[in-house]
Motif scaffolding. Structure first.
Motif, PDB file in Angstrom:
ATOM      1  N   LEU A   1      41.509  23.549  85.126  1.00  0.00           N
ATOM      2  CA  LEU A   1      41.905  22.994  83.829  1.00  0.00           C
ATOM      3  C   LEU A   1      40.700  22.525  83.032  1.00  0.00           C
ATOM      4  N   SER A   2      39.780  21.874  83.697  1.00  0.00           N
ATOM      5  CA  SER A   2      38.580  21.395  83.020  1.00  0.00           C
ATOM      6  C   SER A   2      37.800  22.555  82.410  1.00  0.00           C
ATOM      7  N   ALA A   3      37.628  23.620  83.184  1.00  0.00           N
ATOM      8  CA  ALA A   3      36.902  24.791  82.687  1.00  0.00           C
ATOM      9  C   ALA A   3      37.671  25.452  81.540  1.00  0.00           C
ATOM     10  N   ALA A   4      38.990  25.567  81.679  1.00  0.00           N
ATOM     11  CA  ALA A   4      39.799  26.206  80.639  1.00  0.00           C
ATOM     12  C   ALA A   4      39.795  25.391  79.351  1.00  0.00           C
ATOM     13  N   ARG A   5      39.903  24.083  79.472  1.00  0.00           N
ATOM     14  CA  ARG A   5      39.881  23.232  78.271  1.00  0.00           C
ATOM     15  C   ARG A   5      38.522  23.311  77.569  1.00  0.00           C
ATOM     16  N   LYS A   6      37.461  23.360  78.352  1.00  0.00           N
ATOM     17  CA  LYS A   6      36.117  23.462  77.779  1.00  0.00           C
ATOM     18  C   LYS A   6      35.944  24.793  77.040  1.00  0.00           C
ATOM     19  N   ASP A   7      36.512  25.859  77.604  1.00  0.00           N
ATOM     20  CA  ASP A   7      36.367  27.197  77.025  1.00  0.00           C
ATOM     21  C   ASP A   7      37.377  27.476  75.908  1.00  0.00           C
ATOM     22  N   ALA A   8      38.427  26.675  75.780  1.00  0.00           N
ATOM     23  CA  ALA A   8      39.525  26.975  74.851  1.00  0.00           C
ATOM     24  C   ALA A   8      39.061  27.281  73.427  1.00  0.00           C
ATOM     25  N   PRO A   9      38.173  26.481  72.810  1.00  0.00           N
ATOM     26  CA  PRO A   9      37.740  26.827  71.446  1.00  0.00           C
ATOM     27  C   PRO A   9      37.024  28.179  71.386  1.00  0.00           C
ATOM     28  N   ASP A  10      36.174  28.464  72.375  1.00  0.00           N
ATOM     29  CA  ASP A  10      35.487  29.760  72.405  1.00  0.00           C
ATOM     30  C   ASP A  10      36.476  30.895  72.651  1.00  0.00           C
ATOM     31  N   PHE A  11      37.482  30.652  73.488  1.00  0.00           N
ATOM     32  CA  PHE A  11      38.504  31.652  73.743  1.00  0.00           C
ATOM     33  C   PHE A  11      39.213  32.011  72.436  1.00  0.00           C
ATOM     34  N   GLY A  12      39.566  31.009  71.656  1.00  0.00           N
ATOM     35  CA  GLY A  12      40.179  31.252  70.351  1.00  0.00           C
ATOM     36  C   GLY A  12      39.272  32.069  69.447  1.00  0.00           C
ATOM     37  N   ARG A  13      37.987  31.744  69.446  1.00  0.00           N
ATOM     38  CA  ARG A  13      37.030  32.498  68.610  1.00  0.00           C
ATOM     39  C   ARG A  13      36.907  33.942  69.085  1.00  0.00           C
TER      40      ARG A  13
ATOM     41  N   ILE B   1      39.303  35.685  70.539  1.00  0.00           N
ATOM     42  CA  ILE B   1      40.524  36.365  70.094  1.00  0.00           C
ATOM     43  C   ILE B   1      40.379  36.741  68.612  1.00  0.00           C
ATOM     44  N   LYS B   2      39.934  35.795  67.799  1.00  0.00           N
ATOM     45  CA  LYS B   2      39.748  36.047  66.361  1.00  0.00           C
ATOM     46  C   LYS B   2      38.818  37.235  66.144  1.00  0.00           C
ATOM     47  N   ALA B   3      37.682  37.244  66.808  1.00  0.00           N
ATOM     48  CA  ALA B   3      36.704  38.335  66.636  1.00  0.00           C
ATOM     49  C   ALA B   3      37.291  39.659  67.076  1.00  0.00           C
ATOM     50  N   ALA B   4      38.009  39.680  68.201  1.00  0.00           N
ATOM     51  CA  ALA B   4      38.565  40.938  68.707  1.00  0.00           C
ATOM     52  C   ALA B   4      39.635  41.491  67.770  1.00  0.00           C
ATOM     53  N   VAL B   5      40.531  40.631  67.287  1.00  0.00           N
ATOM     54  CA  VAL B   5      41.597  41.092  66.396  1.00  0.00           C
ATOM     55  C   VAL B   5      41.014  41.579  65.087  1.00  0.00           C
ATOM     56  N   GLU B   6      40.058  40.845  64.548  1.00  0.00           N
ATOM     57  CA  GLU B   6      39.478  41.221  63.263  1.00  0.00           C
ATOM     58  C   GLU B   6      38.660  42.513  63.372  1.00  0.00           C
ATOM     59  N   ALA B   7      38.140  42.831  64.545  1.00  0.00           N
ATOM     60  CA  ALA B   7      37.361  44.043  64.757  1.00  0.00           C
ATOM     61  C   ALA B   7      38.241  45.262  65.054  1.00  0.00           C
ATOM     62  N   ALA B   8      39.502  45.000  65.416  1.00  0.00           N
ATOM     63  CA  ALA B   8      40.410  46.106  65.823  1.00  0.00           C
ATOM     64  C   ALA B   8      40.799  46.969  64.628  1.00  0.00           C
TER      65      ALA B   8
END
Length: 147
Positions: free
Chosen positions: A126-138, A140-147
């Motif tokens: 959970l600690s690792a996932a919470r730390k990564d959550a903002p980057d994970f969102g970014r 997703i944004k980059a991948a969708v916008e590049a598709a």
């Protein structure tokens, strides 16, 4: 023990495109580097009952994961539940909101639960996932916008 993490991201694409991209779990490796490979059963459109099987690498260990789609409302939400028997399992989803200017807000969330020895590991996960959550969102944004 269990706990949740989440992230919200705004994507510069119409809701229909964003939903279609994220509904196809085979796109996950494009924004989740832990996903090594993924397959979908059955063929055809994703819907309630669709199963995605993947191999993921966490903390240097590869594990098999199986997620079943449990909720599916086009351009509104996707829900999944992990069916595999791992030490730490996830249940979660995406919520979609159309924004002005053909933009989309996506909220992703997962609840992690530890089983057996996983009860000792879930806090670290959970600690690792919470730390990564903002980057994970970014990612997703980059991948969708590049598709």
């Amino acid at each position: 023990m269990s706990g949740q993490f989440e992230s919200t991201v705004e994507i510069d694409r119409p809701i229909g495109e964003v939903f279609a991209y994220l509904a196809d779990g085979r796109n996950d490796p494009q924004f989740s580097p832990r996903v090594q490979e993924i397959t979908k059963t059955p063929d055809g459109p994703t819907g309630v009952g669709t199963v995605f099987r993947s191999t993921v690498k966490d903390a240097g260990m590869k594990t098999g994961r199986e997620f079943r789609i449990t909720g599916f409302e086009p351009q509104k939400l996707i829900r999944w539940t992990e069916q595999s028997k791992n030490l730490v399992t996830a249940e979660g989803g995406y919520d979609f909101e159309a924004l002005p200017g053909d933009r989309t807000r996506v909220r992703i969330f997962n609840t992690l639960e530890g089983h057996g020895l996983g009860k000792l590991l879930v806090g670290l996960a959970l600690s690792a996932a919470r730390k990564d959550a903002p980057d994970f969102g970014r990612r997703i944004k980059a991948a969708v916008e590049a598709a």
